[in-house]
Write an enzyme that holds these catalytic residues in place. Structure first.
Site, PDB file in Angstrom:
ATOM      1  N   ASP A 177       0.684  -1.197   0.042  1.00  0.00           N
ATOM      2  CA  ASP A 177       0.017   0.076   0.025  1.00  0.00           C
ATOM      3  C   ASP A 177       0.768   1.186   0.143  1.00  0.00           C
ATOM      4  O   ASP A 177       1.782   1.464   0.867  1.00  0.00           O
ATOM      5  CB  ASP A 177      -1.097   0.011   1.175  1.00  0.00           C
ATOM      6  N   GLU A 236      -3.531  -0.484  -8.082  1.00  0.00           N
ATOM      7  CA  GLU A 236      -4.283   0.569  -7.523  1.00  0.00           C
ATOM      8  C   GLU A 236      -3.703   1.944  -7.744  1.00  0.00           C
ATOM      9  O   GLU A 236      -2.468   2.059  -7.407  1.00  0.00           O
ATOM     10  CB  GLU A 236      -4.650   0.541  -6.229  1.00  0.00           C
TER      11      GLU A 236
END
Ligand code: ZN
Length: 499
Positions: free
Chosen positions: A171, A278
């Protein structure tokens, strides 16, 4: 040899030393694998006929042969990366995979011990779990690293006996160096954060300054030939790239797109196996306008970047560990438009960061996106761990709370917060059993939420951790309560999303 016999045999011979996690027991080719714990830590137990066990390459701390009808060898192995690597080759469902566009939910686990509780929460829910998820910033604050994050989640899957799919999200990766390390560990979802390349101050420039900067852009002509005055009809909205808006968007996000493209090419070249991408633009001072979203998605496609999720900065305030702040109706209207853009631009998922405890938003998020969503949480599981400390050892919590108050100012710099420390009750005046009510107080929640790194890293003058070891010990000894609190809280999140 039957599963039950193995457990019985283990308990007869080792029951005074180790406790078995019965859910974890797996058999493969005449060998048995299960998790056990002593009063300090957890281990992998491996057993079977000696020749069948010895041919494997696990590193055992201890072993013992037991004569029954036939000889059975039991090995006790530490939860190391080496042993997990062996286990993942045998039990291949212990390898992370891609979400395949299913609705998905990330359960960041800052302490690295909550995965079994997370899995329990996902039971009977049709939401793809992303069980390993940590940002580069969180890893710095928890003194963790990619491999540890992934391994902890996978050991958690093993403990729970989980054979379903799960994802692993590297992330908020901002550079190729961190990306490379995450690739080497085998993550399946890469969240690229180009915020260092976003020029947020463009929005403050006056018309003349903007024009001058825009004139200097080498790709100006190309961009204008594609976008200038182009109208997009998104449902009943009309989005037009009028000149000044186009200039502002290109100047703000142009370099970020180039950075994403570079990272994507790097991933394509270096990543073995499937992965998902993402693009997160949530950590910016300003919300992402629908027009900017449209341009970013369109440019990424034009550059051949195959992405599955976008995390815009949605309108409103998305503070840590508490519900949405802002007008929910305005959010709904703008979110609808973001959803329609995502669907119009080829269909990808919209991702919600700082997704912990945004209860008023979840039904809208799940509904309007028609299931094309991803939600990330992390801090909320940390808060449930701290709540367990309150319940089991209030004196330790009191120390942590006082320490957090001292760190708050220093730790709050990277967050957008409305915390008012003055409104947090003086805990010296609270009885032990009243402390748990602090977790219903937004100010107290945020106090504990954002100071996790300081709490976990603080050392005394002799170099020993001030809190960290005691926190882990307490949660280990009160595992059932810890798991129960985390499961309950994540279930509450999932219930509102699983419409
Ligand atoms: Zn984020």
């Amino acid at each position: 040899m039957e599963k039950r016999e193995i457990i019985n045999m283990f308990s007869r011979n080792f029951g005074n030393l180790y406790q078995v996690y019965p859910d974890s027991l797996k058999e493969n080719n005449g060998r048995f694998f299960f998790m056990v714990k002593d009063d300090q830590q957890k281990y992998l137990s491996l057993s079977g006929l000696p020749e069948k066990v010895r041919v494997l390459n696990f590193h055992a701390d201890k072993e013992k042969s037991i004569d029954c009808n036939e000889k059975v060898l039991f090995q006790i192995c530490s939860l190391t990366n080496h042993n997990l690597t062996q286990l993942r080759q045998i039990l291949d469902y212990l390898n992370p995979s891609c979400t395949q566009m299913k609705p998905s939910f990330g359960t960041g686990d800052r302490l690295g011990i909550a995965t079994p509780a997370h899995i329990q929460a996902f039971r009977d829910k049709n939401i793809f779990p992303v069980l390993a998820q940590q940002s580069v910033r969180e890893m710095e604050r928890t003194e963790s690293h990619w491999q540890k994050v992934l391994d902890n989640a996978i050991w958690g899957c093993f403990e729970k006996g989980y054979e379903g799919p799960f994802g692993a999200d590297a992330d908020h990766v901002k550079d190729l160096n961190n990306l490379q390390k995450a690739i080497e560990c085998g993550f399946t979802l890469y969240t690229l954060d180009p915020s260092d390349h976003i020029n947020e101050h463009m929005i403050q420039l006056n018309k003349e300054e903007l024009k001058k900067k825009y004139q200097e852009l080498p790709e100006k002509q190309e961009i204008e030939s594609i976008y200038l005055d182009k109208e997009y009809h998104i449902e009943n909205h009309q989005l037009i790239f009028i000149h000044d808006k186009l200039a502002e968007i290109v100047l703000t996000y142009g370099e970020a797109i180039k950075h994403i493209e570079k990272c994507y090419q790097f991933l394509k070249k270096n990543h073995q196996g499937d992965f998902e991408l993402e693009v997160s633009i949530d950590e910016t001072p300003n919300p992402t306008s629908p027009l900017a979203h449209l341009w970013i998605a369109s440019e990424l496609h034009r550059k051949g970047v195959d992405f599955q999720n976008i995390a815009p900065h949605y309108i409103g305030d998305w503070e840590k560990g508490i519900d949405y702040i802002g007008d929910i109706g305005t959010f709904r209207e703008e979110f609808k438009l973001h959803c329609q853009i995502a669907s119009e631009m080829g269909g990808y998922k919209l991702s919600l960061h700082s997704g912990s405890d945004k209860f008023s938003v979840y039904p809208i998020f799940a509904n309007e996106s028609d299931g094309y969503f991803h939600v990330k949480t992390a801090g909320t599981s940390w808060l449930e761990a701290v709540k367990t400390i309150v319940m089991c050892q209030p004196a330790l919590y009191r120390e942590m709370h006082d320490f957090a108050l001292k760190c708050f100012e220093k730790d709050s710099f990277s967050y957008q917060l409305s915390t008012d420390l003055q409104k947090i009750p003086n805990i010296a005046k609270l009885k032990d059993e009243e402390l748990v009510h602090l977790f219903l107080d937004n100010n107290a929640r945020q106090l504990i939420h954002i100071t996790y790194g300081s709490i976990l890293r603080e050392k005394d003058e002799r170099g020993r951790y001030q809190f960290r070891d005691r926190i882990y010990k307490l949660l280990f000894e009160n595992e059932a309560i810890h798991y129960q609190e985390v499961t309950k809280h994540i279930q509450h999140h999932l219930k509102l999303l699983n419409l």
